[in-house]
Write an enzyme that holds these catalytic residues in place. Structure first.
Site, mmCIF file in Angstrom:
data_model
loop_
_atom_site.group_PDB
_atom_site.id
_atom_site.type_symbol
_atom_site.label_atom_id
_atom_site.label_comp_id
_atom_site.label_asym_id
_atom_site.label_seq_id
_atom_site.Cartn_x
_atom_site.Cartn_y
_atom_site.Cartn_z
ATOM 1 N N GLY A 1 1.141 -0.805 0.476
ATOM 2 C CA GLY A 1 -0.032 -0.444 0.016
ATOM 3 C C GLY A 1 0.759 1.635 0.343
ATOM 4 O O GLY A 1 1.895 1.486 0.346
ATOM 5 N N ASP A 2 -0.024 2.160 -0.585
ATOM 6 C CA ASP A 2 1.018 3.419 -0.354
ATOM 7 C C ASP A 2 2.062 4.052 -1.012
ATOM 8 O O ASP A 2 3.135 4.304 -0.804
ATOM 9 C CB ASP A 2 0.984 3.741 1.274
ATOM 10 C CG ASP A 2 0.328 3.541 2.236
ATOM 11 O OD1 ASP A 2 -0.700 4.381 1.870
ATOM 12 O OD2 ASP A 2 0.392 2.786 3.537
ATOM 13 N N LYS B 1 -0.562 4.888 -5.809
ATOM 14 C CA LYS B 1 -1.742 4.982 -6.471
ATOM 15 C C LYS B 1 -2.629 6.481 -6.923
ATOM 16 O O LYS B 1 -3.184 6.577 -7.968
ATOM 17 C CB LYS B 1 -2.847 3.881 -5.709
ATOM 18 C CG LYS B 1 -1.676 2.369 -6.101
ATOM 19 C CD LYS B 1 -2.808 1.994 -5.213
ATOM 20 C CE LYS B 1 -3.468 1.578 -3.741
ATOM 21 N NZ LYS B 1 -2.254 1.358 -2.575
ATOM 22 N N GLY C 1 -6.242 5.080 2.107
ATOM 23 C CA GLY C 1 -5.911 7.298 1.736
ATOM 24 C C GLY C 1 -5.115 7.650 1.222
ATOM 25 O O GLY C 1 -3.970 7.020 0.697
ATOM 26 N N HIS C 2 -5.978 8.207 -0.343
ATOM 27 C CA HIS C 2 -5.088 8.340 -1.209
ATOM 28 C C HIS C 2 -5.040 9.940 -1.788
ATOM 29 O O HIS C 2 -5.486 10.622 -1.300
ATOM 30 C CB HIS C 2 -6.741 7.369 -2.537
ATOM 31 C CG HIS C 2 -6.244 6.589 -3.062
ATOM 32 N ND1 HIS C 2 -6.796 5.625 -3.087
ATOM 33 C CD2 HIS C 2 -5.683 5.291 -1.877
ATOM 34 C CE1 HIS C 2 -6.835 3.838 -3.571
ATOM 35 N NE2 HIS C 2 -6.199 4.376 -2.213
ATOM 36 N N GLN D 1 -4.929 -0.438 -1.408
ATOM 37 C CA GLN D 1 -4.305 -1.005 -0.591
ATOM 38 C C GLN D 1 -2.960 -1.546 -1.327
ATOM 39 O O GLN D 1 -2.917 -1.183 -2.265
ATOM 40 C CB GLN D 1 -4.435 -2.229 0.172
ATOM 41 C CG GLN D 1 -4.799 -1.522 1.619
ATOM 42 C CD GLN D 1 -6.358 -1.444 1.566
ATOM 43 O OE1 GLN D 1 -7.698 -1.895 0.954
ATOM 44 N NE2 GLN D 1 -7.122 -0.447 2.146
ATOM 45 N N THR E 1 -4.812 -7.594 5.431
ATOM 46 C CA THR E 1 -6.172 -6.401 4.811
ATOM 47 C C THR E 1 -6.677 -7.397 4.065
ATOM 48 O O THR E 1 -7.079 -8.718 4.084
ATOM 49 C CB THR E 1 -5.911 -5.305 3.975
ATOM 50 O OG1 THR E 1 -7.370 -4.594 4.316
ATOM 51 C CG2 THR E 1 -6.478 -5.597 2.691
ATOM 52 N N GLY F 1 -1.732 8.011 10.489
ATOM 53 C CA GLY F 1 -1.161 8.940 11.334
ATOM 54 C C GLY F 1 0.092 8.275 11.179
ATOM 55 O O GLY F 1 0.915 9.094 12.157
ATOM 56 N N ARG G 1 4.985 5.449 8.816
ATOM 57 C CA ARG G 1 5.739 3.469 7.667
ATOM 58 C C ARG G 1 6.893 3.344 8.110
ATOM 59 O O ARG G 1 8.009 4.530 8.438
ATOM 60 C CB ARG G 1 5.486 4.045 6.285
ATOM 61 C CG ARG G 1 3.961 4.647 5.982
ATOM 62 C CD ARG G 1 3.572 4.610 4.556
ATOM 63 N NE ARG G 1 2.433 5.736 4.600
ATOM 64 C CZ ARG G 1 1.984 6.400 4.222
ATOM 65 N NH1 ARG G 1 3.172 7.081 3.074
ATOM 66 N NH2 ARG G 1 0.725 7.290 3.858
ATOM 67 N N LYS H 1 7.804 8.369 -6.525
ATOM 68 C CA LYS H 1 8.416 8.836 -5.815
ATOM 69 C C LYS H 1 10.815 8.656 -5.700
ATOM 70 O O LYS H 1 10.570 8.244 -4.949
ATOM 71 C CB LYS H 1 7.861 8.410 -3.865
ATOM 72 C CG LYS H 1 6.866 9.099 -4.024
ATOM 73 C CD LYS H 1 6.413 8.704 -2.565
ATOM 74 C CE LYS H 1 6.388 9.345 -1.089
ATOM 75 N NZ LYS H 1 5.546 9.168 0.157
HETATM 76 P P1 IMP Z 1 -7.393 -3.106 7.669
HETATM 77 O O1 IMP Z 1 -7.122 -3.021 6.333
HETATM 78 O O2 IMP Z 1 -7.738 -0.922 8.639
HETATM 79 O O3 IMP Z 1 -7.664 -4.547 8.869
HETATM 80 O O4 IMP Z 1 -5.897 -3.078 8.284
HETATM 81 C C1 IMP Z 1 -4.848 -4.475 8.087
HETATM 82 C C2 IMP Z 1 -3.538 -4.452 6.915
HETATM 83 O O5 IMP Z 1 -3.351 -3.435 6.217
HETATM 84 C C3 IMP Z 1 -2.410 -3.072 8.539
HETATM 85 O O6 IMP Z 1 -1.301 -3.611 8.441
HETATM 86 C C4 IMP Z 1 -2.449 -1.835 7.790
HETATM 87 O O7 IMP Z 1 -1.951 -1.064 8.051
HETATM 88 C C5 IMP Z 1 -2.172 -2.435 6.124
HETATM 89 N N1 IMP Z 1 -3.077 -1.142 5.499
HETATM 90 C C6 IMP Z 1 -4.481 -1.126 5.337
HETATM 91 N N2 IMP Z 1 -4.706 -0.286 4.783
HETATM 92 C C7 IMP Z 1 -3.901 0.201 3.649
HETATM 93 C C8 IMP Z 1 -3.436 1.078 2.868
HETATM 94 O O8 IMP Z 1 -4.731 1.960 2.720
HETATM 95 N N3 IMP Z 1 -2.407 1.708 2.740
HETATM 96 C C9 IMP Z 1 -0.898 0.962 3.614
HETATM 97 N N4 IMP Z 1 -1.481 -0.165 5.071
HETATM 98 C C10 IMP Z 1 -3.409 -0.099 5.015
HETATM 99 MG MG MG Z 2 -2.318 5.595 1.515
#
Ligand code: IMP
Ligand code: MG
Length: 417
Positions: free
Chosen positions: A13-14, A17, A41-42, A221, A236, A299, A302, A328
């Site tokens: 993720g991150d 995208k 979080g886009h 993600q 996730t 917040g 990472r 990046k």
């Molecule tokens: P959940 O999706 O909130 O259940 O989180 C499960 C795992 O996925 C955790 O390690 C989160 O930090 C990671 N995660 C969920 N959504 C994102 C995202 O949009 N970006 C990065 N990591 C994510």
């Molecule tokens: Mg993000």
């Protein structure tokens, strides 16, 4: 005939995208989210203004693009309403430009509470947005779906079952139980807001492509967080790969043209789980600061590490990537030494692609090639202007992934080069 292109994250993720979808979406008519929920979080910068979107596809930031939330998404109506209000306040006219599939699943406030309760003891680092509990209830077949807000009889039936189960959990944790009438009132408070935008997104995509229009699918993600193929249980609860896009938006493979796979020039991860190339030193700290590596949703700082080719190869295979995009690269500007994990040593053997299961990743030793100094990135207008070591880094990546990197981003608002 029109077509569908897909944008997916290839790491944890991150990968940027949101920025990529914003950049690409000027060439599309419809942008669709297909999985996940407000855990995403886009972030997009336009003229120095920062926009962070969690549910609404970032295509909404272009006036002439329509957006849709597909059946595979779990929708927190509070977040959605806040987001629509925020866009209106920013002067973006969203009227008639956004749709939600009636089969998308509702995330209730008690789902968020349970996510936090399960996280308290030995959690996996969830964003606590209620994602896992909402999908759990869906698969248990008492999920409430967005379309149920206009179908009272059906709503009563599923809601009763859902509450019966969730109240057992809440009671176990010593929390207050949910009263059916209260939660129903909460949900129906969104009827007026959501009823006009309900649309079969699968057929919407069909209409678009049969009239020669272009559709972009916006993944959330990353492939390494996929519930089947990531480092379970540190994943996730949705399908973040191309297959998830087809299932979550609702169409077959024939309409898919390109699969854009987005990866950062380094790697980050939020939450727990194995991370073979993680940096726990000043370099990691520096990259985190320069790259503003703080979660757009939570917040959280990472975790940072080098680019990991064995994992990247695996996620490119999982997603069937046709067009890799690197983001990046500018963050690495000024580093004297940049490392690239080209393969792994596992039990004395050397591997260039690896299954990202927990078991294997915990005992691997990444083997690195070193590059640097990294210069001439931020002001470059074409790749020829990069310092020789940057060019060598990119060539090495292309050689190892077996295809050219289609575009590289070198700044928050810059074009891809
Ligand atoms: P959940 O999706 O909130 O259940 O989180 C499960 C795992 O996925 C955790 O390690 C989160 O930090 C990671 N995660 C969920 N959504 C994102 C995202 O949009 N970006 C990065 N990591 C994510
Ligand atoms: Mg993000």
């Amino acid at each position: 005939m029109g077509y569908v292109d897909v944008v997916l994250g290839l790491q944890w993720g991150d990968e940027g995208k949101g920025r990529i979808v914003h950049y690409l979406s000027r060439d599309y008519d419809l942008v669709v989210r297909f999985q996940g929920g407000a855990n995403a979080g886009h972030t997009v910068y336009i003229g120095g203004q920062k926009y962070v979107l969690h549910l609404i596809p970032t295509g909404i930031l272009h006036d002439d693009v329509k957006v849709a939330i597909g059946a595979g998404v779990v929708v927190d109506p509070e977040v959605l309403k806040d987001e629509i209000n925020f866009l209106n306040e920013m002067g973006i006219d969203v009227n008639g430009r956004w749709f939600v599939d009636p089969r998308a699943t509702i995330v209730f406030p008690f789902h968020k509470k349970e996510d936090a309760l399960f996280e308290r003891k030995d959690g996996i680092g969830s964003t606590k947005r209620g994602i896992a509990p909402a999908y759990r209830d869906l698969y248990q077949r008492f999920g409430v779906r967005v379309g149920d807000i206009v179908n009272n009889k059906h709503l009563d039936r599923v809601l009763k079952k859902q509450l019966e189960f969730n109240n057992i959990i809440l009671k176990h944790f010593g929390e207050k139980e949910i009263v059916e009438d209260d939660i129903k009132e909460w949900l129906l408070g969104f009827r007026e807001f959501l009823a006009p935008v309900l649309r079969d997104v699968s057929l919407l995509v069909k209409d678009y492509i049969s009239t020669g229009k272009r559709v972009l699918l916006e993944g959330a993600q990353g492939a390494l967080l996929d519930v089947f193929f990531g480092n379970y249980p540190y994943v996730t609860s949705s399908h973040t790969v191309t297959g998830g896009a087809l299932v979550g938006a609702g169409f077959g493979k024939e309409v898919v043209r390109r699969v854009y796979g987005v990866f950062k020039a380094y790697t980050t991860r939020v939450g727990k789980g194995p991370f073979p190339t993680e940096l726990n030193d000043d370099t990691g700290e520096k990259i985190a600061e320069l790259g503003e590596e703080y979660g757009a949703t939570t917040g959280r700082r990472r975790r940072v590490g080098w680019l990991d080719i064995p994992l990247l190869r695996y996620s490119m295979w999982l997603c069937g990537v046709t067009h890799p995009l690197m983001t990046k690269l500018d963050v690495l500007e000024g580093l004297h030494m940049v490392k690239l994990a080209t393969s792994y040593r596992i039990n004395g053997g050397v591997y260039d692609v690896v299954t990202p299961t927990l078991y294997e990743l915990e005992k691997v030793e990444p083997l690195y090639e070193t590059f640097g100094p990294f210069e001439g990135i931020k002001n470059a207008r074409k790749r020829e202007e990069f310092a020789p070591e940057v060019k060598r880094y990119i060539s090495k990546i292309e050689e190892l992934i077996g295809m050219p990197v289609e575009g590289i981003s070198t700044g928050k608002e810059s074009d891809l080069i």
